[in-house]
Write a protein that holds these residues in place. Structure first.
Motif, PDB file in Angstrom:
ATOM      1  N   ARG A 157       0.848  -1.357   0.053  1.00 18.11           N
ATOM      2  CA  ARG A 157      -0.104  -0.199  -0.001  1.00 18.11           C
ATOM      3  C   ARG A 157       0.938   1.288  -0.121  1.00 18.11           C
ATOM      4  N   LEU A 158       0.497   2.221  -0.716  1.00 18.08           N
ATOM      5  CA  LEU A 158       1.473   3.403  -0.975  1.00 18.08           C
ATOM      6  C   LEU A 158       0.715   4.660  -0.222  1.00 18.08           C
ATOM      7  N   VAL A 159       1.290   5.228   0.494  1.00 17.33           N
ATOM      8  CA  VAL A 159       0.505   6.593   1.540  1.00 17.33           C
ATOM      9  C   VAL A 159       1.258   7.835   0.640  1.00 17.33           C
ATOM     10  N   PRO A 160       0.466   8.623  -0.086  1.00 19.55           N
ATOM     11  CA  PRO A 160       1.065   9.639  -0.556  1.00 19.55           C
ATOM     12  C   PRO A 160       1.263  10.798   0.444  1.00 19.55           C
ATOM     13  N   GLY A 161       2.427  11.328   0.508  1.00 23.74           N
ATOM     14  CA  GLY A 161       2.756  12.171   1.614  1.00 23.74           C
ATOM     15  C   GLY A 161       3.800  13.260   0.637  1.00 23.74           C
ATOM     16  N   ALA A 162       4.544  13.955   1.791  1.00 24.70           N
ATOM     17  CA  ALA A 162       5.475  15.070   1.450  1.00 24.70           C
ATOM     18  C   ALA A 162       6.229  15.481   2.829  1.00 24.70           C
ATOM     19  N   GLU A 163       7.485  15.985   2.592  1.00 17.63           N
ATOM     20  CA  GLU A 163       7.994  16.527   3.736  1.00 17.63           C
ATOM     21  C   GLU A 163       8.265  18.218   3.582  1.00 17.63           C
ATOM     22  N   LEU A 164       7.514  18.667   4.648  1.00 15.88           N
ATOM     23  CA  LEU A 164       7.689  20.295   4.466  1.00 15.88           C
ATOM     24  C   LEU A 164       8.714  20.788   5.384  1.00 15.88           C
ATOM     25  N   SER A 165       9.444  21.797   4.829  1.00 14.67           N
ATOM     26  CA  SER A 165      10.567  22.408   5.619  1.00 14.67           C
ATOM     27  C   SER A 165       9.852  23.536   6.352  1.00 14.67           C
ATOM     28  N   VAL A 203      12.476  22.939  10.987  1.00 17.20           N
ATOM     29  CA  VAL A 203      12.237  21.566  11.629  1.00 17.20           C
ATOM     30  C   VAL A 203      11.577  20.971  10.163  1.00 17.20           C
ATOM     31  N   HIS A 204      11.437  19.743  10.184  1.00 17.81           N
ATOM     32  CA  HIS A 204      10.728  18.921   9.103  1.00 17.81           C
ATOM     33  C   HIS A 204       9.428  18.319   9.542  1.00 17.81           C
ATOM     34  N   LEU A 205       8.276  18.541   8.672  1.00 20.73           N
ATOM     35  CA  LEU A 205       6.902  18.203   8.769  1.00 20.73           C
ATOM     36  C   LEU A 205       6.588  17.006   7.826  1.00 20.73           C
ATOM     37  N   LEU A 206       6.471  15.880   8.315  1.00 24.96           N
ATOM     38  CA  LEU A 206       5.885  14.833   7.594  1.00 24.96           C
ATOM     39  C   LEU A 206       4.345  14.957   7.305  1.00 24.96           C
ATOM     40  N   ALA A 207       3.844  15.032   6.166  1.00 25.98           N
ATOM     41  CA  ALA A 207       2.302  15.343   5.813  1.00 25.98           C
ATOM     42  C   ALA A 207       1.812  14.095   4.803  1.00 25.98           C
ATOM     43  N   TYR A 208       0.795  13.703   5.602  1.00 26.93           N
ATOM     44  CA  TYR A 208       0.032  12.398   4.733  1.00 26.93           C
ATOM     45  C   TYR A 208      -1.293  12.612   4.291  1.00 26.93           C
ATOM     46  N   LEU A 209      -1.609  12.014   3.204  1.00 24.53           N
ATOM     47  CA  LEU A 209      -3.106  12.092   2.598  1.00 24.53           C
ATOM     48  C   LEU A 209      -3.797  13.292   2.509  1.00 24.53           C
ATOM     49  N   PHE A 210      -3.043  14.363   2.348  1.00 25.28           N
ATOM     50  CA  PHE A 210      -3.808  15.475   2.093  1.00 25.28           C
ATOM     51  C   PHE A 210      -4.154  15.751   0.387  1.00 25.28           C
ATOM     52  N   ASP A 211      -4.695  16.870   0.323  1.00 26.31           N
ATOM     53  CA  ASP A 211      -5.214  17.151  -1.090  1.00 26.31           C
ATOM     54  C   ASP A 211      -4.246  18.096  -1.431  1.00 26.31           C
ATOM     55  N   PRO A 212      -3.463  17.564  -2.581  1.00 22.94           N
ATOM     56  CA  PRO A 212      -2.585  18.483  -3.202  1.00 22.94           C
ATOM     57  C   PRO A 212      -2.918  19.602  -3.826  1.00 22.94           C
ATOM     58  N   ASP A 213      -4.358  19.640  -4.240  1.00 24.15           N
ATOM     59  CA  ASP A 213      -5.067  20.830  -4.935  1.00 24.15           C
ATOM     60  C   ASP A 213      -5.524  21.809  -4.176  1.00 24.15           C
ATOM     61  N   SER A 214      -5.059  21.778  -2.908  1.00 24.31           N
ATOM     62  CA  SER A 214      -5.696  22.722  -1.643  1.00 24.31           C
ATOM     63  C   SER A 214      -5.083  24.054  -2.114  1.00 24.31           C
ATOM     64  N   LEU A 242       7.949  27.519  -2.071  1.00 24.25           N
ATOM     65  CA  LEU A 242       9.022  26.757  -1.725  1.00 24.25           C
ATOM     66  C   LEU A 242       9.900  26.151  -2.567  1.00 24.25           C
ATOM     67  N   ARG A 243       9.188  25.544  -3.918  1.00 24.11           N
ATOM     68  CA  ARG A 243       9.827  24.873  -4.822  1.00 24.11           C
ATOM     69  C   ARG A 243      10.806  25.935  -5.576  1.00 24.11           C
ATOM     70  N   ALA A 244      10.137  27.137  -5.706  1.00 26.89           N
ATOM     71  CA  ALA A 244      10.868  28.057  -6.554  1.00 26.89           C
ATOM     72  C   ALA A 244      12.080  28.541  -5.662  1.00 26.89           C
ATOM     73  N   GLU A 245      11.928  28.772  -4.368  1.00 25.99           N
ATOM     74  CA  GLU A 245      12.988  29.154  -3.749  1.00 25.99           C
ATOM     75  C   GLU A 245      14.177  28.049  -3.431  1.00 25.99           C
ATOM     76  N   ARG A 246      13.746  27.108  -3.319  1.00 30.40           N
ATOM     77  CA  ARG A 246      14.610  25.755  -3.198  1.00 30.40           C
ATOM     78  C   ARG A 246      15.425  25.847  -4.432  1.00 30.40           C
ATOM     79  N   ARG A 247      14.797  26.077  -5.712  1.00 34.38           N
ATOM     80  CA  ARG A 247      15.524  25.716  -7.025  1.00 34.38           C
ATOM     81  C   ARG A 247      16.472  27.199  -7.094  1.00 34.38           C
ATOM     82  N   GLY A 248      15.917  28.116  -6.820  1.00 37.71           N
ATOM     83  CA  GLY A 248      16.569  29.509  -6.910  1.00 37.71           C
ATOM     84  C   GLY A 248      17.931  29.343  -5.894  1.00 37.71           C
TER      85      GLY A 248
END
Length: 285
Positions: free
Chosen positions: A56-64, A77-88, A98-104
């Motif tokens: 079974r796959l649990v969709p998630g992400a790690e947020l800084s 700190v790092h926050l593990l987030a699970y089963l959220f709606d990615p289109d919120s 955050l992605r834009a800042e990380r890439r920059g």
């Protein structure tokens, strides 16, 4: 419950993560790439192509996130987030930022090193990232390994890219209380990752974890490769006192770290307690 793919700073593709987890004998794996859900669809397809699904796959992400350290300062700190709606909307906009800042930040660090004569090609480095990947210091570390500057990713962090190393650059993270609320509003749940991992740098106090529980934090990653036994013991006592869910995760990054997937695990009853009320996304398989 803590695994990274090539969509952030791991080396396995999302489908490769699923295959690696199956080969390791796991029955559940959570994909928790940094600040992105871009790998979910590929990982889901890999699960569904197994007949019957092998895990079974649990969709998630790690947020800084930015947090008080409980000692008068602030810390990432790092926050593990699970089963959220990615289109919120609020969450989607924050992850885009955050992605834009990380890439920059990654590109700036690479250009500084190239200007100082290191064998790094900033354009090639950025072009090699998946389109929705935030990128991260491990990508630059691998470039240093490939260029012969260092022998390992860990050495690159120790000498050049770590928090107190000469080419480190800070970033602006989400306040952790806000991140907990955003994930809850998106139907998901949150776990504080490796909070007592002193080998990573500054940590938070038990008082901070208590405060975050009051803001809706649901669990704490107790079993982690960077937690020694005294840290695990203190956290087990704390989560019991606060009625939080104890979890475990390997923090697997493929070949970027010498950590085996499944080296730390989460008990089935903890998984049920943690995910039972989530409404944003579903477990696959």
């Amino acid at each position: 419950m803590h695994v990274h793919s090539s969509e952030s700073d791991g080396t396995d593709t999302p489908a490769g993560v699923v295959r690696t987890a199956v080969a390791a004998g796991l029955d559940v794996v959570a994909l928790t790439d940094h600040d992105t859900s871009a790998g979910w669809a590929e990982a889901e397809q890999a699960v569904r192509e197994s007949d019957p699904p092998a895990l079974r796959l649990v969709p998630g992400a790690e947020l800084s996130c930015e947090s008080s350290d409980g000692r008068g300062g602030t810390v990432t700190v790092h926050l593990l987030a699970y089963l959220f709606d990615p289109d919120s909307p609020a969450l989607r906009d924050e992850q885009l930022r955050l992605r834009a800042e990380r890439r920059g930040r990654l590109e700036q660090m690479a250009r500084r090193m190239a200007d100082d004569g290191f064998p790094v090609d900033p354009e090639a480095l950025m072009a090699g990232l998946p389109p929705d990947s935030p990128g991260g210091r491990p990508h630059l570390a691998r470039a240093l390994v490939e260029g012969g500057t260092v022998s390992t990713v860990s050495e690159a962090f120790d000498r050049y890219l770590g928090t107190h190393a000469p080419y480190y650059m800070p970033r602006t993270d989400t306040p952790v209380e806000r991140a907990i609320r955003m994930i809850a509003d998106a139907g998901g749940t949150t776990v504080l990752a490796h909070p007592f991992a002193v080998t990573r740098g500054q940590t938070v106090t038990a008082e901070v974890i208590t405060e975050l529980a009051g803001h809706g934090l649901r669990g704490v990653e107790v079993e982690h490769p960077d937690h020694d036994e005294p840290a695990r013991h203190r956290l087990r006592e704390l989560v019991a006192e606060l009625d939080l869910v104890p979890t475990g995760g390997s923090d697997y990054h493929g070949t970027n770290k010498n950590i085996r997937i499944g080296s730390e695990n989460t008990p089935p009853d903890s998984l049920d307690r943690l995910l039972g009320d989530c409404t944003g996304s579903k477990i696959i398989g």
